[in-house]
Design a protein around this motif. Sequence first.
Motif, PDB file in Angstrom:
ATOM      1  N   LYS A 251     136.590  46.247  26.622  1.00 12.22           N
ATOM      2  CA  LYS A 251     136.824  46.660  28.003  1.00 12.22           C
ATOM      3  C   LYS A 251     135.854  45.958  28.952  1.00 12.22           C
ATOM      4  O   LYS A 251     136.274  45.300  29.906  1.00 12.22           O
ATOM      5  N   GLU A 252     134.559  46.056  28.657  1.00 12.85           N
ATOM      6  CA  GLU A 252     133.565  45.524  29.592  1.00 12.85           C
ATOM      7  C   GLU A 252     133.628  44.002  29.684  1.00 12.85           C
ATOM      8  O   GLU A 252     133.593  43.436  30.760  1.00 12.85           O
ATOM      9  N   GLY A 254     136.097  42.120  28.729  1.00 12.25           N
ATOM     10  CA  GLY A 254     137.439  41.666  29.060  1.00 12.25           C
ATOM     11  C   GLY A 254     137.824  41.871  30.514  1.00 12.25           C
ATOM     12  O   GLY A 254     138.918  41.512  30.928  1.00 12.25           O
ATOM     13  N   GLU A 255     136.929  42.480  31.303  1.00 12.55           N
ATOM     14  CA  GLU A 255     137.280  42.699  32.704  1.00 12.55           C
ATOM     15  C   GLU A 255     137.322  41.389  33.488  1.00 12.55           C
ATOM     16  O   GLU A 255     138.135  41.233  34.400  1.00 12.55           O
ATOM     17  N   CYS A 256     136.430  40.475  33.176  1.00 15.09           N
ATOM     18  CA  CYS A 256     136.376  39.221  33.936  1.00 15.09           C
ATOM     19  C   CYS A 256     136.979  38.038  33.174  1.00 15.09           C
ATOM     20  O   CYS A 256     137.439  37.088  33.775  1.00 15.09           O
ATOM     21  N   HIS A 257     136.880  38.071  31.864  1.00 14.55           N
ATOM     22  CA  HIS A 257     137.341  36.923  31.083  1.00 14.55           C
ATOM     23  C   HIS A 257     137.815  37.426  29.742  1.00 14.55           C
ATOM     24  O   HIS A 257     137.661  38.617  29.436  1.00 14.55           O
ATOM     25  N   PHE A 281     126.077  33.705  34.038  1.00 14.79           N
ATOM     26  CA  PHE A 281     126.859  32.560  34.545  1.00 14.79           C
ATOM     27  C   PHE A 281     127.175  32.751  36.029  1.00 14.79           C
ATOM     28  O   PHE A 281     128.302  32.541  36.473  1.00 14.79           O
ATOM     29  N   GLY A 282     126.153  33.194  36.776  1.00 16.05           N
ATOM     30  CA  GLY A 282     126.322  33.319  38.218  1.00 16.05           C
ATOM     31  C   GLY A 282     126.709  34.709  38.670  1.00 16.05           C
ATOM     32  O   GLY A 282     126.702  35.007  39.864  1.00 16.05           O
ATOM     33  N   ASP A 283     127.062  35.575  37.740  1.00 23.44           N
ATOM     34  CA  ASP A 283     127.404  36.949  38.098  1.00 23.44           C
ATOM     35  C   ASP A 283     126.327  37.901  37.592  1.00 23.44           C
ATOM     36  O   ASP A 283     125.657  37.617  36.605  1.00 23.44           O
ATOM     37  N   ALA A 284     126.186  39.022  38.290  1.00 24.19           N
ATOM     38  CA  ALA A 284     125.285  40.069  37.799  1.00 24.19           C
ATOM     39  C   ALA A 284     126.109  41.061  36.994  1.00 24.19           C
ATOM     40  O   ALA A 284     127.162  41.499  37.444  1.00 24.19           O
ATOM     41  N   LEU A 285     125.645  41.390  35.787  1.00 24.52           N
ATOM     42  CA  LEU A 285     126.438  42.299  34.948  1.00 24.52           C
ATOM     43  C   LEU A 285     126.159  43.761  35.253  1.00 24.52           C
ATOM     44  O   LEU A 285     127.065  44.571  35.379  1.00 24.52           O
ATOM     45  N   GLU A 286     124.853  44.103  35.333  1.00 29.23           N
ATOM     46  CA  GLU A 286     124.441  45.467  35.676  1.00 29.23           C
ATOM     47  C   GLU A 286     125.082  46.512  34.770  1.00 29.23           C
ATOM     48  O   GLU A 286     125.570  47.540  35.220  1.00 29.23           O
ATOM     49  N   LEU A 287     125.121  46.246  33.470  1.00 24.90           N
ATOM     50  CA  LEU A 287     125.627  47.266  32.552  1.00 24.90           C
ATOM     51  C   LEU A 287     124.526  48.304  32.344  1.00 24.90           C
ATOM     52  O   LEU A 287     123.348  47.959  32.294  1.00 24.90           O
ATOM     53  N   ASP A 288     124.918  49.563  32.188  1.00 22.90           N
ATOM     54  CA  ASP A 288     123.892  50.584  31.949  1.00 22.90           C
ATOM     55  C   ASP A 288     123.331  50.403  30.535  1.00 22.90           C
ATOM     56  O   ASP A 288     123.965  49.784  29.679  1.00 22.90           O
TER      57      ASP A 288
END
Lengths: 390, 135
Positions: A251-252, A254-257, A281-288
């Motif tokens: 889920k996590e 697979g949301e973007c790629h 890769f240029g994005d912030a993930l910020e997973l808990d």
Amino acid sequence: MSTSNGNVRSGSSTLVWDLPTRVFHWVLVVSFAIAWLTSENDRFMYAHVYGGYVLFCLLMFRLVWGVYGSRHARFHSFAHDWSSVTEYLKALLNGQAERYIGHNPAGGWAIFLMLLLCVLASISGLIVLGGEEGHGPFKHLIAYDIGENAKEIHEFLANAMIAMVGLHLAGVVVESVIHKENLIWAMLSGRKTVEKEEPSVRAFHIIGAVLLITVLGTAGYYFRGYVVESDAVPFKPYRNVKLADNTTWRKECGECHLAFHPSLLPARSWELMMKQQSDHFGDALELDPETTNEITQFLVENSADKGTSEPAHKINARIKPDETPLRVTETRYWKRKHSAEFVDEVYWKSEKVKSKANCGACHLDANTGWFEDSDMRLPKLSTKSEETPR
Amino acid sequence: MNVTRKMFLGLTIFAAAAAVQANVVDDVLKGYEAQGAKNFSAANGEKMWMTDHPDPDDASKVRNCSTCHGKDLRAKGKHVKSGKEIDPLAPSANKERLTDPKFIEKWFTRNCKWVLNRECTPQEKGDFLSYLRSK
């Protein structure tokens, strides 16, 4: 016995090669050609394997036919001793080679050698298929490494076979010229012209026909999936091993790629990636933290080092110990397999592919992580700007 | 099940989903108010939605929300890098939208950082959310 006048051989026609022997010969030619031509690109593995299976089954038939077949098909009829080979070759150099109705001594040896090479190539191929690809009669029985090593032997045997085919063809041409007869046609019609009265061999039409129909029938059965498939439901020939899965990861990530399967990178790569969440890769993930831990654990436990699939083995084996690639597309194995040798530049520019991370554009089973050879399809290029590849 | 009962059930589920959406968004907005934001404006949200921001990696390019989500919020978007499809943002086209506060927060953090190169203020997030729920 060799003719000295310039005319085409005259005399009566007699059947030399029974039908099963001729069917064997030409189906062997076709199946070896299929296997040879499909060997360089993994995409054609399913067809390659078919060529191998046909070859192997034909050889089994030929071994029986070498005992029970008609006169010239029987092994003992062309099992000449080595001294007769040297004598034959000496005579050949002097332009006085004796004419044989069946195989001449050199030709007979070539036949035995080719039969042996084909048997060994088929068996080694089955070992590669079981060990490296996880298919065929030896799947789950052969370790990956054995399969990979057997591949070297398999390739050597195939190359040796090609060399023998070359010699065989040269022999056919030389003998055809010397004796002024068309040996290729003889292998098609089964007949040769003889001066001395010689009885025809038994034709065995029914066995020959059954052999041919069986080969064609199994081909239809084997490839039927490609006939009935649709764009929505493409044919996937193999039911593959199901690799480890995890809902949170799927889920996590697979949301973007595409959720890239853990088996595609070593554990150290995943660990580093999950630590660098502020710049993914240029994005912030910020997973808990909880999610991060669960995903990291899943990635590490099923990473490429575990060698659960062919790409896992191959990707990992080619990464140097001091390297920690963060993209699958940075790995040596990926780069080689996606170089211009295998994937034409035009596909990368296609709207249907666009990104090198878009595995699913060509790999039908990308979301499973298995990356089956036979589940690779280059997308059809449609728009005008997308020229057909060279 | 007859047709009337089917329709009734369908409407109930739809209404329930809409109610969940309303509650979630209201709760999130209340949270922003607690952080000092007030008078959320869908119009301001829409304006911010359309605003271009410089691409820190490529001076010739700009980034905005539609870079990935597309111009039509009721249609699917496409991740600009990976090309992966993104389900429609408009709740009227996608019932899943705006139903999970954690999901909303996660994506505000990620996407504000990517488009604006900073986190959004509670006021901005409230305005965005008011715009999105109206779609």
